[in-house]
Every structure is written in C-alpha cells, then in structure tokens.
Motif scaffolding. Structure first.
Motif, PDB file in Angstrom:
ATOM      1  N   GLU A  46      13.465 -12.721  -7.254  1.00 48.15           N
ATOM      2  CA  GLU A  46      15.031 -11.580  -6.668  1.00 48.15           C
ATOM      3  C   GLU A  46      15.914 -12.055  -5.453  1.00 48.15           C
ATOM      4  OE1 GLU A  46      12.966  -7.725  -5.826  1.00 48.15           O
ATOM      5  OE2 GLU A  46      11.472  -7.534  -7.060  1.00 48.15           O
ATOM      6  N   LEU A  47      15.358 -12.943  -4.416  1.00 46.38           N
ATOM      7  CA  LEU A  47      16.077 -13.852  -3.631  1.00 46.38           C
ATOM      8  C   LEU A  47      17.287 -14.637  -4.088  1.00 46.38           C
ATOM      9  CD1 LEU A  47      13.330 -14.182  -0.464  1.00 46.38           C
ATOM     10  CD2 LEU A  47      15.491 -13.446  -0.537  1.00 46.38           C
ATOM     11  N   ALA A  48      16.671 -15.445  -4.695  1.00 47.60           N
ATOM     12  CA  ALA A  48      17.392 -16.142  -6.130  1.00 47.60           C
ATOM     13  C   ALA A  48      18.578 -15.795  -6.318  1.00 47.60           C
ATOM     14  CB  ALA A  48      16.775 -17.023  -7.005  1.00 47.60           C
ATOM     15  N   SER A 109      24.154 -12.995 -19.551  1.00 47.70           N
ATOM     16  CA  SER A 109      24.127 -12.702 -17.687  1.00 47.70           C
ATOM     17  C   SER A 109      23.809 -14.178 -17.294  1.00 47.70           C
ATOM     18  CB  SER A 109      22.778 -11.312 -17.832  1.00 47.70           C
ATOM     19  OG  SER A 109      21.460 -12.091 -18.309  1.00 47.70           O
ATOM     20  N   ASP A 110      23.393 -13.813 -15.990  1.00 49.64           N
ATOM     21  CA  ASP A 110      22.893 -15.143 -15.014  1.00 49.64           C
ATOM     22  C   ASP A 110      21.575 -15.348 -15.187  1.00 49.64           C
ATOM     23  OD1 ASP A 110      22.509 -12.253 -14.235  1.00 49.64           O
ATOM     24  OD2 ASP A 110      23.644 -12.710 -12.516  1.00 49.64           O
ATOM     25  N   ASN A 111      20.637 -15.954 -14.699  1.00 49.86           N
ATOM     26  CA  ASN A 111      19.533 -16.305 -15.225  1.00 49.86           C
ATOM     27  C   ASN A 111      19.626 -16.948 -13.705  1.00 49.86           C
ATOM     28  OD1 ASN A 111      17.287 -17.334 -16.344  1.00 49.86           O
ATOM     29  ND2 ASN A 111      18.545 -18.040 -18.057  1.00 49.86           N
ATOM     30  N   VAL A 112      18.197 -17.087 -13.908  1.00 44.64           N
ATOM     31  CA  VAL A 112      17.245 -18.298 -12.789  1.00 44.64           C
ATOM     32  C   VAL A 112      15.647 -18.806 -13.051  1.00 44.64           C
ATOM     33  CG1 VAL A 112      15.900 -18.549 -10.613  1.00 44.64           C
ATOM     34  CG2 VAL A 112      17.371 -16.649 -10.420  1.00 44.64           C
ATOM     35  N   GLN A 113      15.518 -19.910 -12.780  1.00 46.63           N
ATOM     36  CA  GLN A 113      15.014 -20.883 -13.735  1.00 46.63           C
ATOM     37  C   GLN A 113      14.054 -21.675 -12.210  1.00 46.63           C
ATOM     38  OE1 GLN A 113      14.127 -21.858 -16.818  1.00 46.63           O
ATOM     39  NE2 GLN A 113      15.329 -19.592 -17.112  1.00 46.63           N
ATOM     40  N   ARG A 114      13.199 -22.013 -12.766  1.00 45.55           N
ATOM     41  CA  ARG A 114      12.641 -22.657 -11.536  1.00 45.55           C
ATOM     42  C   ARG A 114      12.770 -24.415 -11.184  1.00 45.55           C
ATOM     43  NH1 ARG A 114       5.667 -21.188 -10.832  1.00 45.55           N
ATOM     44  NH2 ARG A 114       6.569 -23.562  -9.680  1.00 45.55           N
ATOM     45  N   LEU A 115      13.110 -24.998 -11.008  1.00 50.11           N
ATOM     46  CA  LEU A 115      13.001 -26.604 -10.894  1.00 50.11           C
ATOM     47  C   LEU A 115      11.797 -26.980 -10.565  1.00 50.11           C
ATOM     48  CD1 LEU A 115      16.838 -26.946 -10.420  1.00 50.11           C
ATOM     49  CD2 LEU A 115      15.555 -26.651 -12.670  1.00 50.11           C
ATOM     50  N   GLU A 117       8.957 -27.673  -8.079  1.00 50.05           N
ATOM     51  CA  GLU A 117       7.664 -27.138  -7.573  1.00 50.05           C
ATOM     52  C   GLU A 117       8.519 -26.054  -6.149  1.00 50.05           C
ATOM     53  OE1 GLU A 117       4.911 -25.458  -7.118  1.00 50.05           O
ATOM     54  OE2 GLU A 117       4.498 -26.512  -9.543  1.00 50.05           O
ATOM     55  N   ASP A 118       9.291 -27.077  -6.029  1.00 47.75           N
ATOM     56  CA  ASP A 118      10.177 -26.566  -4.171  1.00 47.75           C
ATOM     57  C   ASP A 118      12.108 -26.168  -4.576  1.00 47.75           C
ATOM     58  OD1 ASP A 118      11.477 -29.183  -4.988  1.00 47.75           O
ATOM     59  OD2 ASP A 118      11.161 -30.002  -3.308  1.00 47.75           O
ATOM     60  N   SER A 119      12.088 -25.958  -6.080  1.00 48.87           N
ATOM     61  CA  SER A 119      13.557 -25.547  -5.769  1.00 48.87           C
ATOM     62  C   SER A 119      13.960 -24.040  -7.133  1.00 48.87           C
ATOM     63  CB  SER A 119      14.477 -26.677  -5.842  1.00 48.87           C
ATOM     64  OG  SER A 119      14.050 -27.736  -7.058  1.00 48.87           O
ATOM     65  N   LEU A 120      14.850 -23.490  -6.834  1.00 47.32           N
ATOM     66  CA  LEU A 120      15.331 -22.349  -8.244  1.00 47.32           C
ATOM     67  C   LEU A 120      16.188 -23.406  -8.618  1.00 47.32           C
ATOM     68  CD1 LEU A 120      13.629 -19.895  -6.614  1.00 47.32           C
ATOM     69  CD2 LEU A 120      12.974 -20.269  -8.931  1.00 47.32           C
ATOM     70  N   LEU A 121      17.328 -23.132 -10.039  1.00 47.17           N
ATOM     71  CA  LEU A 121      18.119 -22.826 -10.544  1.00 47.17           C
ATOM     72  C   LEU A 121      19.066 -21.844 -11.144  1.00 47.17           C
ATOM     73  CD1 LEU A 121      20.723 -24.949 -11.668  1.00 47.17           C
ATOM     74  CD2 LEU A 121      19.561 -24.934 -13.526  1.00 47.17           C
ATOM     75  N   TYR A 122      20.189 -20.835 -10.241  1.00 44.20           N
ATOM     76  CA  TYR A 122      20.559 -19.942 -10.240  1.00 44.20           C
ATOM     77  C   TYR A 122      21.703 -20.724 -11.141  1.00 44.20           C
ATOM     78  CZ  TYR A 122      23.428 -16.015 -10.441  1.00 44.20           C
ATOM     79  OH  TYR A 122      24.463 -14.979 -10.420  1.00 44.20           O
ATOM     80  N   ARG A 147      13.131 -23.616  -2.092  1.00 42.28           N
ATOM     81  CA  ARG A 147      12.819 -22.349  -2.510  1.00 42.28           C
ATOM     82  C   ARG A 147      12.003 -21.611  -0.910  1.00 42.28           C
ATOM     83  NH1 ARG A 147       9.855 -21.040  -6.524  1.00 42.28           N
ATOM     84  NH2 ARG A 147       7.738 -19.896  -6.382  1.00 42.28           N
ATOM     85  N   LYS A 148      12.418 -22.989   0.427  1.00 36.55           N
ATOM     86  CA  LYS A 148      11.716 -23.027   1.303  1.00 36.55           C
ATOM     87  C   LYS A 148      12.576 -21.986   1.548  1.00 36.55           C
ATOM     88  CE  LYS A 148      11.106 -25.568   5.518  1.00 36.55           C
ATOM     89  NZ  LYS A 148      10.795 -27.324   5.548  1.00 36.55           N
ATOM     90  N   GLN A 149      14.339 -22.443   1.658  1.00 37.79           N
ATOM     91  CA  GLN A 149      15.415 -21.870   2.654  1.00 37.79           C
ATOM     92  C   GLN A 149      15.295 -19.947   2.019  1.00 37.79           C
ATOM     93  OE1 GLN A 149      16.574 -22.857   4.821  1.00 37.79           O
ATOM     94  NE2 GLN A 149      15.965 -25.234   5.141  1.00 37.79           N
ATOM     95  N   LEU A 150      14.933 -19.822   0.805  1.00 35.94           N
ATOM     96  CA  LEU A 150      14.926 -18.455   0.400  1.00 35.94           C
ATOM     97  C   LEU A 150      14.285 -17.670   1.094  1.00 35.94           C
ATOM     98  CD1 LEU A 150      15.338 -18.973  -3.002  1.00 35.94           C
ATOM     99  CD2 LEU A 150      16.558 -17.659  -1.889  1.00 35.94           C
TER     100      LEU A 150
END
Length: 156
Positions: A46-48, A109-115, A117-122, A147-150
């Motif tokens: 949700e944050l991403a 629509s927009d999407n979020v994927q895991r990249l 362990e430490d980042s996500l891709l919007y 992920r850490k910044q989120l």
C-alpha cells in the motif's frame, strides 16, 4: 579518607548531567527511528502504491523534475517503451503483460512488483485510444522504491 569521599561525591554530582528539552526530544526521535517496526507485506505494498502515485502526480505536472524527484525521494525513475532494449528484465516483462492485457480486452492500471528482498517496482502504463477504438500502450513509467525507505516513512 575524608578527601577520598569528598572527591567521589564531587565526581558523582558533576557527572549527573542534564539535558534540555530540545536534546530530550532529539534523543526520543533517534530512539523511535531505531525502534523495530512490525509491518505487514500488505502495508508495504500500500505504501509503495501511495508513494508511486504521489511521485507520478509530480511527473505528470513537470516531466523535467525527474532528477530532483529521484534525489529527494531516493528512488530510480525510468521510462520504457514497447520493444526498447533498455530497462530491467522485470520492466520488460511488465510492459509485455500490459500489451497482452490490452490485446485481451482487460483494462490496465498501475502495479507494484517485488525486486529482490530490498526494493519494489511501481509501474504505470501510459495508454492512448486510437481512432479505430483500440488502445495502445505508449510506454510505462517505472519507479524503483527502497523497502527500507518505505518502512522508515511509516509514522507510528
């Protein structure tokens, strides 16, 4: 012996230390930043979405602000067109998925994927309707989020 007790008492009183209100506030904030936060995967997603959408609002208004957005939000922003050779493998797979969705008649629509362990891709596709009524994908905006910044952005 009296002198020894006097010196010990003097040292203890002298080392009592006191912090003013501003220093106490800074200490509390530093402690909260280092405290362990339990965050669910759904909250991070949700944050991403929220951060990605906020950044996209700025990009739509001012596309030349990408460099400053990257440094302020500590993200990586890229534009990828269908068939281009740039971008990561995940970004290429996403644009292909958007193209296939449009071919099958599914709205995108927009999407979020895991990249890792430490980042996500919007990612957010940019589409346009053609004169014959079909929809074409011009490209996708991709924002890599830490992920850490989120997690650190969550206010308790």
């Amino acid at each position: 012996m009296r002198l020894l007790y006097f010196l010990i008492g003097f040292v203890l009183v002298g080392c009592g230390g006191s912090l003013n209100e501003e220093q106490r506030k800074q200490m509390r904030e530093a402690r909260e930043l280092k405290s362990i936060k339990k965050v669910s995967e759904a909250e991070i997603t949700e944050l991403a979405f929220a951060h990605g959408r906020d950044i996209m609002k700025v990009i739509v208004r001012s596309p030349k602000a990408i460099d400053s957005l990257e440094s302020v939000h500590q993200v990586r922003i890229s534009w990828l067109t269908p068939g281009s050779s740039g971008g990561t493998e995940v970004e290429k797979q996403l644009i292909d998925a958007y193209l296939n969705s449009i071919l099958s008649g599914t709205p995108v629509s927009d999407n979020v994927q895991r990249l890792g362990e430490d980042s996500l891709l919007y990612s957010r596709p940019v589409t346009r309707e053609l004169p014959d009524g079909t929809v074409a994908v011009d490209g996708t905006w991709n924002i890599s989020l830490s992920r850490k910044q989120l997690v650190l952005s969550i206010e308790k």
